[in-house]
Design an enzyme around this catalytic site. Structure first.
Site, short mmCIF file in Angstrom:
data_model
loop_
_atom_site.label_atom_id
_atom_site.label_comp_id
_atom_site.label_asym_id
_atom_site.label_seq_id
_atom_site.Cartn_x
_atom_site.Cartn_y
_atom_site.Cartn_z
N ILE A 149 51.16 31.78 26.44
CA ILE A 149 50.05 32.72 26.31
C ILE A 149 49.50 32.44 24.92
O ILE A 149 50.17 32.72 23.93
CB ILE A 149 50.52 34.19 26.41
CG1 ILE A 149 51.12 34.48 27.79
CG2 ILE A 149 49.37 35.13 26.12
CD1 ILE A 149 50.14 34.44 28.93
N PRO A 150 48.32 31.85 24.83
CA PRO A 150 47.85 31.28 23.56
C PRO A 150 47.41 32.32 22.54
O PRO A 150 46.23 32.41 22.19
CB PRO A 150 46.69 30.40 23.99
CG PRO A 150 46.15 31.07 25.20
CD PRO A 150 47.33 31.68 25.91
N CYS A 151 48.37 33.09 22.03
CA CYS A 151 48.02 34.13 21.07
C CYS A 151 47.52 33.50 19.76
O CYS A 151 46.85 34.16 18.98
CB CYS A 151 49.22 35.04 20.82
SG CYS A 151 50.77 34.20 20.55
N HIS A 152 47.82 32.20 19.58
CA HIS A 152 47.32 31.54 18.37
C HIS A 152 45.81 31.34 18.42
O HIS A 152 45.19 31.03 17.42
CB HIS A 152 48.03 30.19 18.21
CG HIS A 152 47.93 29.29 19.39
ND1 HIS A 152 48.73 29.43 20.52
CD2 HIS A 152 47.09 28.27 19.68
CE1 HIS A 152 48.40 28.51 21.41
NE2 HIS A 152 47.40 27.80 20.93
N ARG A 153 45.21 31.51 19.62
CA ARG A 153 43.76 31.34 19.74
C ARG A 153 43.00 32.64 19.52
O ARG A 153 41.81 32.72 19.80
CB ARG A 153 43.41 30.77 21.13
CG ARG A 153 43.94 29.37 21.35
CD ARG A 153 43.57 28.82 22.72
NE ARG A 153 44.38 27.64 23.01
CZ ARG A 153 44.86 27.33 24.22
NH1 ARG A 153 44.57 28.10 25.25
NH2 ARG A 153 45.60 26.26 24.39
#
Length: 193
Positions: A149-153
């Site tokens: 889940i690309p929370c870095h985005r």
DNA sequence: TCACTGGCCACCT
DNA sequence: CAGGTGGCCAGTG
């Protein structure tokens, strides 16, 4: 105590250079937690075992751990949402993966952010018809499935990077690998949109 | 119930 | 641009 509580989860790992990755699976073949890369195998396992103390090590899901490693290193790949345990009622531990509908909504919204792009916390809030910007940040911070889940985005509205559980530098590193241009400022980095 | 705590936001110097 | 301030709101104990 539900039935699942008796069953240990399965943890598989992957090593890449100095980084160790780990992924935890429930008995029904769903990912219940993912560890951000750690400097040792023990730390990687601990990242998951502290939420699911009842576990067994296995190489059964090494391919998934490997894939998580690749995504971390900027490879444009993904893991389907249906592989993740998003139902709080199915958690194999009292320390649930996703605790509330709000968190679930946030996670699902973040999952939609395409590779190599970013969205702001505010935009995520708007997408789920909420104005709880801060709560969105908190929910993302509790994301049990980092990297996948690309929370870095997810970044701040002013273009600054914002926080990250693994530290802002790690967030910057992943974004750069996805091809996002970042300028360095005195008080932190900023995305060039 | 109440008081805090945040991966935030908008606005002001 | 860099700091600071008040305001949001879901979770937590």
């Amino acid at each position: 105590m539900n039935e699942l509580e008796k069953n240990p989860i399965i943890i598989s790992t992957h090593n890449h250079g100095k980084l160790y990755f780990a992924v935890g699976y429930s008995k029904n073949n769903k990912i219940v937690r993912i560890a951000l890369p750690q400097k040792s195998l023990e730390e990687a396992i601990d990242e998951i075992s502290k939420y699911h103390p009842n576990y067994k090590l296995s190489d059964k899901y090494n391919d998934t751990a490997n894939k998580i490693c690749q995504i971390y290193h900027g490879v444009n790949s993904d893991i389907e949402l249906d592989q993740l345990e998003l139902d709080q009622n199915n958690s194999p531990s009292s320390k649930t993966t996703i605790k509330t509908p709000f968190e679930r909504d946030v996670i699902i919204e973040v999952a939609k952010i395409p590779y190599g792009t970013v969205k702001t916390y505010k935009e995520i809030a708007k997408s789920i018809k909420s104005t709880a910007y801060r709560a969105v940040g908190t929910a993302i911070g509790n994301n049990p499935f980092p990297i996948v889940i690309p929370c870095h985005r997810v970044i701040r509205s002013d273009g600054k990077i914002g926080g990250f559980r693994g530290g802002t530098p790690m967030k910057v590193e992943i974004l750069k690998k996805e091809g996002i241009i970042i300028e360095e400022l005195k008080n932190g980095s900023r995305i060039i949109l």
